[in-house]
Scaffold this active site. Structure first.
Site, PDB file in Angstrom:
ATOM      1  N   ARG A 145      12.144  -5.930   4.628  1.00 17.71           N
ATOM      2  CA  ARG A 145      12.151  -4.531   4.193  1.00 17.71           C
ATOM      3  C   ARG A 145      12.936  -3.628   5.147  1.00 17.71           C
ATOM      4  O   ARG A 145      13.012  -3.888   6.334  1.00 17.71           O
ATOM      5  CB  ARG A 145      10.725  -4.024   3.947  1.00 17.71           C
ATOM      6  CG  ARG A 145       9.819  -3.992   5.129  1.00 17.71           C
ATOM      7  CD  ARG A 145       8.381  -3.684   4.690  1.00 17.71           C
ATOM      8  NE  ARG A 145       7.527  -3.543   5.851  1.00 17.71           N
ATOM      9  CZ  ARG A 145       6.233  -3.320   5.812  1.00 17.71           C
ATOM     10  NH1 ARG A 145       5.601  -3.201   4.643  1.00 17.71           N
ATOM     11  NH2 ARG A 145       5.545  -3.196   6.918  1.00 17.71           N
ATOM     12  N   ARG A 159      -0.030  -8.978  13.548  1.00 19.38           N
ATOM     13  CA  ARG A 159      -0.629  -7.897  12.749  1.00 19.38           C
ATOM     14  C   ARG A 159      -1.562  -8.474  11.680  1.00 19.38           C
ATOM     15  O   ARG A 159      -2.583  -7.878  11.340  1.00 19.38           O
ATOM     16  CB  ARG A 159       0.479  -7.039  12.126  1.00 19.38           C
ATOM     17  CG  ARG A 159       1.152  -6.141  13.175  1.00 19.38           C
ATOM     18  CD  ARG A 159       2.550  -5.709  12.772  1.00 19.38           C
ATOM     19  NE  ARG A 159       2.588  -4.892  11.576  1.00 19.38           N
ATOM     20  CZ  ARG A 159       3.681  -4.725  10.817  1.00 19.38           C
ATOM     21  NH1 ARG A 159       4.811  -5.331  11.109  1.00 19.38           N
ATOM     22  NH2 ARG A 159       3.627  -3.970   9.754  1.00 19.38           N
ATOM     23  N   ARG A 197      11.947  -1.390  10.673  1.00 17.21           N
ATOM     24  CA  ARG A 197      10.899  -1.123  11.656  1.00 17.21           C
ATOM     25  C   ARG A 197      10.929  -2.194  12.747  1.00 17.21           C
ATOM     26  O   ARG A 197      11.015  -3.380  12.440  1.00 17.21           O
ATOM     27  CB  ARG A 197       9.532  -1.143  10.967  1.00 17.21           C
ATOM     28  CG  ARG A 197       9.224   0.132  10.230  1.00 17.21           C
ATOM     29  CD  ARG A 197       7.967   0.062   9.433  1.00 17.21           C
ATOM     30  NE  ARG A 197       6.829  -0.535  10.109  1.00 17.21           N
ATOM     31  CZ  ARG A 197       5.606  -0.602   9.590  1.00 17.21           C
ATOM     32  NH1 ARG A 197       5.387  -0.105   8.386  1.00 17.21           N
ATOM     33  NH2 ARG A 197       4.626  -1.149  10.245  1.00 17.21           N
ATOM     34  N   LYS A 229       0.837  -1.218   0.000  1.00 17.26           N
ATOM     35  CA  LYS A 229       0.000   0.000   0.000  1.00 17.26           C
ATOM     36  C   LYS A 229       0.867   1.262   0.000  1.00 17.26           C
ATOM     37  O   LYS A 229       0.594   2.203  -0.726  1.00 17.26           O
ATOM     38  CB  LYS A 229      -0.918   0.031   1.232  1.00 17.26           C
ATOM     39  CG  LYS A 229      -1.880  -1.132   1.349  1.00 17.26           C
ATOM     40  CD  LYS A 229      -2.812  -0.978   2.543  1.00 17.26           C
ATOM     41  CE  LYS A 229      -2.130  -0.942   3.873  1.00 17.26           C
ATOM     42  NZ  LYS A 229      -1.384  -2.184   4.239  1.00 17.26           N
ATOM     43  N   ARG A 287      -8.946   1.317   9.584  1.00 14.75           N
ATOM     44  CA  ARG A 287      -8.446  -0.007   9.940  1.00 14.75           C
ATOM     45  C   ARG A 287      -9.563  -0.845  10.563  1.00 14.75           C
ATOM     46  O   ARG A 287      -9.357  -1.997  10.879  1.00 14.75           O
ATOM     47  CB  ARG A 287      -7.384   0.229  10.973  1.00 14.75           C
ATOM     48  CG  ARG A 287      -6.071  -0.472  11.020  1.00 14.75           C
ATOM     49  CD  ARG A 287      -5.213  -0.610   9.854  1.00 14.75           C
ATOM     50  NE  ARG A 287      -3.915  -1.125  10.213  1.00 14.75           N
ATOM     51  CZ  ARG A 287      -2.760  -0.648   9.804  1.00 14.75           C
ATOM     52  NH1 ARG A 287      -2.715   0.358   8.979  1.00 14.75           N
ATOM     53  NH2 ARG A 287      -1.645  -1.203  10.176  1.00 14.75           N
TER      54      ARG A 287
HETATM   55  P1  AMP Z   1       1.453   0.349   9.215  1.00 15.87           P
HETATM   56  O1  AMP Z   1       2.638   1.235   8.976  1.00 15.87           O
HETATM   57  O2  AMP Z   1       0.237   0.746   8.436  1.00 15.87           O
HETATM   58  O3  AMP Z   1       1.805  -1.113   9.094  1.00 15.87           O
HETATM   59  O4  AMP Z   1       1.035   0.563  10.761  1.00 15.87           O
HETATM   60  C1  AMP Z   1       1.935   0.258  11.823  1.00 15.87           C
HETATM   61  C2  AMP Z   1       1.176   0.221  13.128  1.00 15.87           C
HETATM   62  O5  AMP Z   1       0.585   1.508  13.381  1.00 15.87           O
HETATM   63  C3  AMP Z   1      -0.010  -0.754  13.167  1.00 15.87           C
HETATM   64  O6  AMP Z   1       0.396  -2.078  13.490  1.00 15.87           O
HETATM   65  C4  AMP Z   1      -0.873  -0.129  14.267  1.00 15.87           C
HETATM   66  O7  AMP Z   1      -0.346  -0.385  15.561  1.00 15.87           O
HETATM   67  C5  AMP Z   1      -0.683   1.374  14.002  1.00 15.87           C
HETATM   68  N1  AMP Z   1      -1.718   1.901  13.065  1.00 15.87           N
HETATM   69  C6  AMP Z   1      -1.523   2.365  11.797  1.00 15.87           C
HETATM   70  N2  AMP Z   1      -2.691   2.790  11.276  1.00 15.87           N
HETATM   71  C7  AMP Z   1      -3.632   2.601  12.217  1.00 15.87           C
HETATM   72  C8  AMP Z   1      -5.039   2.821  12.276  1.00 15.87           C
HETATM   73  N3  AMP Z   1      -5.712   3.345  11.225  1.00 15.87           N
HETATM   74  N4  AMP Z   1      -5.687   2.503  13.410  1.00 15.87           N
HETATM   75  C9  AMP Z   1      -5.035   1.994  14.474  1.00 15.87           C
HETATM   76  N5  AMP Z   1      -3.716   1.731  14.499  1.00 15.87           N
HETATM   77  C10 AMP Z   1      -3.010   2.040  13.371  1.00 15.87           C
END
Ligand code: AMP
Length: 214
Positions: free
Chosen positions: A127, A172, A161, A13, A88
């Site tokens: 990554r 996740r 990360r 994404k 989410r």
């Molecule tokens: P991502 O970079 O999208 O993989 O997000 C990393 C982490 O950020 C996720 O595992 C969640 O802990 C938090 N996170 C990102 N977006 C959201 C969201 N819309 N709602 C809640 N937690 C989020």
């Protein structure tokens, strides 16, 4: 263009959102990136967010909505936006509908990047990014052209990360299937959902998305 990109962690994404931002000249907002910046600022809220991210669970809807509402209020969003990582869950999707309704706006499209879980663990744990400009790389799929030198800014320091490890990836993915996957039917019922095959190459996926959008 008001677009949401949906898909599990590692579906691509973020990569696609950046390409679409350049192609269609609308800003992309990644809630993951926005939350990581709040963590980097420190403070009580940063610590609270960090706890959720480090455990692979979702940050509270209230916190995420505050962060994203600020971006949607910004003048740069007036001609559209691309959302990556938000909403989410269904509560966040409903809150987004309400925010847009107040502005007299509506979503144009929701694109799901479809990919089986079996592809994702290798994609995610390989990554890494340039610590200066955050350009993304991968141990197998995308190396810097000159080894250990960022293609974009020539930086020489790279980071991974902390939540990109095998056990957290599985956590996740569970959270994704339980809380985020119900959004497919939420947006399908609204006639907004279309999907592309995330197993394709980065260029193949962008081509498929562009056909849907154009
Ligand atoms: P991502 O970079 O999208 O993989 O997000 C990393 C982490 O950020 C996720 O595992 C969640 O802990 C938090 N996170 C990102 N977006 C959201 C969201 N819309 N709602 C809640 N937690 C989020």
């Amino acid at each position: 263009m008001r677009l949401i990109l949906l898909g599990p962690p590692g579906a691509g994404k973020g990569t696609q959102a950046e390409r679409l931002q350049a192609k269609y000249s609308v800003p992309q907002f990644s809630t993951g990136d926005l939350l990581r910046s709040v963590i980097a600022e420190g403070g009580e809220i940063g610590e609270m967010i960090s706890e959720a991210v480090r455990s692979g669970t979702l940050v509270s809807d209230e916190t995420v909505l505050e962060v994203i509402a600020e971006k949607l209020d910004h003048s740069s969003s007036v001609n559209g936006f691309i959302l990556d990582g938000f909403p989410r869950n269904v509560a966040q999707a409903e809150a987004l509908d309400a925010i847009l309704a107040v502005k007299g706006m509506a979503l144009d499209s929701v694109i799901e990047i479809r990919i089986p879980d079996s592809f994702l663990v290798e994609r995610i744990i390989g990554r890494y990014s340039c610590s200066n400009c955050m350009e993304g790389y991968h141990d197998t799929f995308k190396h810097p052209k000159v080894p250990s030198v960022c293609d974009k800014c020539e930086g020489r320091s790279f980071i991974r990360r902390p939540d990109d490890n095998v056990s957290l990836v599985k956590m996740r993915l569970n959270v994704y299937h339980e809380q985020t996957a119900p959004l497919m039917s939420y947006y399908d019922k609204k006639g907004l959902l279309r999907s592309v095959d995330g197993k394709n190459s980065i260029d193949g996926v962008i081509r498929e998305i562009s056909v849907l959008l154009d």
